[in-house]
Design a protein around this motif. Sequence first.
Motif, short mmCIF file in Angstrom:
data_model
loop_
_atom_site.label_atom_id
_atom_site.label_comp_id
_atom_site.label_asym_id
_atom_site.label_seq_id
_atom_site.Cartn_x
_atom_site.Cartn_y
_atom_site.Cartn_z
N LYS A 68 38.19 38.62 44.83
CA LYS A 68 39.43 38.17 45.48
C LYS A 68 39.16 37.94 46.97
N SER A 81 39.08 35.44 38.80
CA SER A 81 39.62 36.69 39.36
C SER A 81 38.65 37.86 39.27
N GLU A 100 38.69 44.46 43.38
CA GLU A 100 39.90 45.26 43.29
C GLU A 100 39.87 46.32 42.19
N THR A 101 39.07 46.09 41.14
CA THR A 101 39.04 47.04 40.03
C THR A 101 37.61 47.36 39.63
N LYS A 102 37.45 48.48 38.95
CA LYS A 102 36.12 48.88 38.46
C LYS A 102 35.64 47.93 37.36
N GLU A 103 36.60 47.32 36.62
CA GLU A 103 36.22 46.36 35.58
C GLU A 103 35.58 45.11 36.18
N GLU A 104 36.09 44.69 37.33
CA GLU A 104 35.51 43.53 38.00
C GLU A 104 34.06 43.81 38.42
N TYR A 105 33.85 45.00 38.97
CA TYR A 105 32.49 45.33 39.38
C TYR A 105 31.59 45.52 38.16
N LYS A 107 33.64 52.44 44.60
CA LYS A 107 34.94 52.80 44.06
C LYS A 107 35.98 51.77 44.52
N PRO A 108 36.18 50.73 43.71
CA PRO A 108 37.17 49.70 44.07
C PRO A 108 38.57 50.32 44.18
N PRO A 109 39.47 49.69 44.96
CA PRO A 109 39.26 48.42 45.68
C PRO A 109 38.36 48.58 46.90
#
Length: 388
Positions: A240, A237, A254-259, A204-206
Motif C-alpha cells: 500500500k 493490494s 499492512e498485514t502479516k498475510e501480505e508479507y 510485525k505489520p503494519p
Amino acid sequence: MSEKVMLVLIGGRSAVPPVAGVLQFLDDIDKIKFLICQGEQFLQYQKNVENLIKQKRPNLLFNKETDLISVDPSKFDDVYIAVEKLCQDVDTLKYVNLTSAPQTMAISVYSYVQEKYKDVLIFSINTNQSQIIPLVFGKQPVAFNQRLTVKDYVTMYGFNIFQKNDQYESSSYLEELVKYIVDNIESSIAILSLIRSIAGEDIKPPKGLKISEKELSKLDISSEILESFLRKLEKFSIIKNLEISITGIKFKLETKEEYAFLKGDWLEIFTYYSAKKCNFDSVEMGVHINNYRGEIDVFCLNNTNALICECKTGKKLDSDDLSILNSKAEKLGGNYCVKLFITSECEVDEKFINQAKNNKVVVISGKELKNLTDILIQQMQNPTYKRL
C-alpha cells in the motif's frame, strides 16, 4: 436373493489398493469381508478402509466378529482354512481384491475361491496407472470409476484435516499476479529477495518499508521492470501507499498475510492454481493433519493416487528440506505418494538434485514453473518414480 460379497485382503504398505478396489464395485455388493495379515499396522489399515467405506456406503454389511480374520500370511494352509471360514456363509462371492497380499497369502486365497466360486472376479490394482486388473485370461484392465477427495485420502490413513488454506478455492484474484511473477521469474526473485532482506524475518505489520537508491542500484534491474513489478503488487493490494522517487521507494505492508505472500506464499498459490487447471479429482493447499507439525503445501489427488508438493523460496536448499517432505509422504502412503519439491530458484545445486533422486523426489526449478501444469499432469499419470 443371496447377498453379494466382496473379499478384501490387506497386507501391503498402503491402504490405497483395498480402498480403490472396494470403491470400484461398491454399488454392486451388499457385504464386505476382510482377510488381513497379523499385526497392528494391518488392523489399523482395515479400520481406516472400513471407516472410509462406511462414509460412502453406510448400509454396507460388515460384522467384525464374523467378517474379519487375521492370519500369518506365510502359512499357506492356515490362510486357506481362514478364507474357508470367512466364506462359509457366502453363496455369491462377487469380487476378491488380492493386490496388497503377500504372495503365499494371495495364492492360497486364489486357489480356494477359484475352486469354490465359479463366477467370482479376482483382481489386482495397478495404482501407478489407476487400473483394475482382472486376473482372468482375456479380460482387459479397466480404469477406476470412483473419485476421492483429499479429505477421503487422509481419512484412509487414519488422520483428519484440522486446518487448510481455502481462501483461494472460489477466487482466482491473485492468479494474474503469481503468473506475472513466474513469467518474470529472475527479476521477480531479485526484487522479492531485496524486500525480504530489508523487512527482516521478524517483521510485525503494519510497517512502512523504504528501499534506498543505493540498495536499488544493486539489483541490476531496469527502473521500468522494477516499477512494473511494484505496481502489480499495489494493484493486488499486497503493498500500500507506494511512492517511487529518485531517492528511493516507499511502501507499506499492512498485514502479516501480505508479507507472507512476498516471503514465499506466492509460490504455493501459483502451484495451487496450476494444479486446479489439471482437472484432478481434488486439490487442496496449506493442509494440516492431526498428529503432525507442519503443513502439506499443495495436495493433489486423482484416481485415488496422491501427489504432494513442497514449495520453497528464498533460502539455500539442503537435505533437511527433503527430509521434511519425506516425513509427510511417509504418513500418507510412502512411495505411493508422488513427491515434488518446487523451488523458485532457477539454478539448483547438483548435489541437491542427486539427494532428491535418492529420495525419489522430483525437483521443479524456477525455470520450469511456466510449464508446471503440464508437469503435474505428467507426474500424476506417469510419475518419474513409480508408485510402489
